[in-house]
Design an enzyme around this catalytic site. Structure first.
Site, PDB file in Angstrom:
ATOM      1  CB  ILE A  19      24.715  43.982  53.999  1.00  0.00           C
ATOM      2  CG1 ILE A  19      23.558  43.164  54.563  1.00  0.00           C
ATOM      3  CG2 ILE A  19      24.645  44.020  52.478  1.00  0.00           C
ATOM      4  CD1 ILE A  19      22.189  43.771  54.313  1.00  0.00           C
ATOM      5  CG  ASN A  21      31.323  47.502  49.471  1.00  0.00           C
ATOM      6  OD1 ASN A  21      30.481  48.224  48.977  1.00  0.00           O
ATOM      7  ND2 ASN A  21      32.085  47.901  50.480  1.00  0.00           N
ATOM      8  CB  THR A  22      32.751  41.359  47.901  1.00  0.00           C
ATOM      9  OG1 THR A  22      33.510  41.292  49.115  1.00  0.00           O
ATOM     10  CG2 THR A  22      33.319  42.423  46.994  1.00  0.00           C
ATOM     11  NE  ARG A  23      34.179  36.352  50.628  1.00  0.00           N
ATOM     12  CZ  ARG A  23      35.001  36.721  49.657  1.00  0.00           C
ATOM     13  NH1 ARG A  23      35.182  38.011  49.418  1.00  0.00           N
ATOM     14  NH2 ARG A  23      35.652  35.832  48.940  1.00  0.00           N
ATOM     15  CB  VAL A  25      29.410  38.158  57.652  1.00  0.00           C
ATOM     16  CG1 VAL A  25      29.736  37.139  58.736  1.00  0.00           C
ATOM     17  CG2 VAL A  25      30.578  38.318  56.697  1.00  0.00           C
ATOM     18  CG  ASP A 128      31.233  48.312  58.118  1.00  0.00           C
ATOM     19  OD1 ASP A 128      30.936  49.528  58.086  1.00  0.00           O
ATOM     20  OD2 ASP A 128      32.032  47.791  57.326  1.00  0.00           O
ATOM     21  CG  ASP A 151      36.673  44.820  58.954  1.00  0.00           C
ATOM     22  OD1 ASP A 151      36.984  43.851  58.237  1.00  0.00           O
ATOM     23  OD2 ASP A 151      35.500  45.053  59.285  1.00  0.00           O
TER      24      ASP A 151
END
Length: 280
Positions: A19, A21-23, A25, A128, A151
């Protein structure tokens, strides 16, 4: 930071969720093998029931996930890394309500990763980022060589693992899209442009001038950071294993000097490893 877990299963279908900030996956694994992945918007207004509906629609939409005989009920585990607390709260509620019997791991303090974190405050390192370091060490490391993960997402992050397998730190910079948004908002006559490689560095129109600044700017940024990181840990860029990941990494990975491998599954692979280390 995780729910009580039953005895680990053999194989099975594991859902890994990053999870951002914008997407967000999501990746489906069969044992250690990645089967399918999806990207959806990280919307803080989305409720637990809406997240369940999103998952259900993804699983019936085709691909290996659609072959599961009972949809979400066939999952044997869920692993989550989150940088957005509000969305993580809804995911916890969704798991409790819709998948109460499915073991899950939420990466955070107290979770075993096997990677020593040599930070001033290890608890503040993003989930992450730890997942990326673990996956890079497991799948891409070479004996005696440090590993660096770049990343490229909403933020551009760099994770540094020394030759002993210790996470020694990293850095965080604004991502390409963040820079593009700031440029469009803070200038009167410039606008958002498609993030693609322009024909030349020296542009002959305004659109390509913005594209050139964004593309070659991040390329020079990453190459410069890699050189400085390598020098600070007493290596050269050639001696460091450099792994790129993130949804914007394909834009520059092929042209970036020093990059050894691009792994779009890296964070999800790290979550799969963390789940297996904690599922017992």
């Amino acid at each position: 930071m995780s729910a009580p877990l039953p005895a680990p299963t053999t194989g099975g279908r594991l859902l890994c969720v990053d999870i951002g900030n914008t997407r967000t996956v999501l990746g489906l694994f069969d044992g250690e093998t990645p089967l399918e992945h999806w990207r959806v918007a990280t919307d803080e207004r989305r409720t637990a029931d809406e997240w369940a509906a999103v998952l259900t629609s993804l699983f019936v939409g085709g691909g290996p996930a659609a072959s599961l005989p009972a949809g979400l009920a066939s999952l044997t585990g869920v692993a989550i890394a989150a940088t957005v607390p509000g969305v993580l709260h809804e995911w916890r509620a969704m798991l409790e309500r819709h998948l109460p019997d499915v073991p899950h791991v939420v990466v955070g303090p107290g979770i075993r990763t096997g990677v020593p974190v040599l930070m001033d405050n290890p608890r503040e390192v993003g989930a992450d980022r730890i997942a990326n370091a673990l996956a890079a060490l497991t799948h891409h490391a070479q004996p005696g060589r440090p590993v660096v993960v770049v990343d490229l997402g909403t933020a551009t992050t760099v994770e540094v693992v020394n030759a002993k397998g210790q996470y020694v730190g990293g850095l965080i910079a604004p991502g390409i899209e963040v820079s593009a948004d700031a440029l469009a908002r803070r200038t009167a006559q410039l606008r958002r442009v498609e993030l693609v490689r322009p024909r030349t560095v020296i542009a002959r129109n305004t659109v390509e001038a913005i594209q050139s600044g964004l593309y070659f700017g991040v390329l020079a940024q990453v190459e410069g950071l890699l050189a400085r990181v390598a020098r600070e840990i007493g290596s050269s860029v050639e001696e460091v294993v450099v792994v790129t990941t993130g949804y914007l990494a394909p834009l520059v990975s092929d042209e970036c000097v020093g990059v050894d491998v691009h792994d779009p599954w890296l964070t999800l692979r790290g979550l799969e490893l963390i789940f297996r280390r904690n599922a017992g």
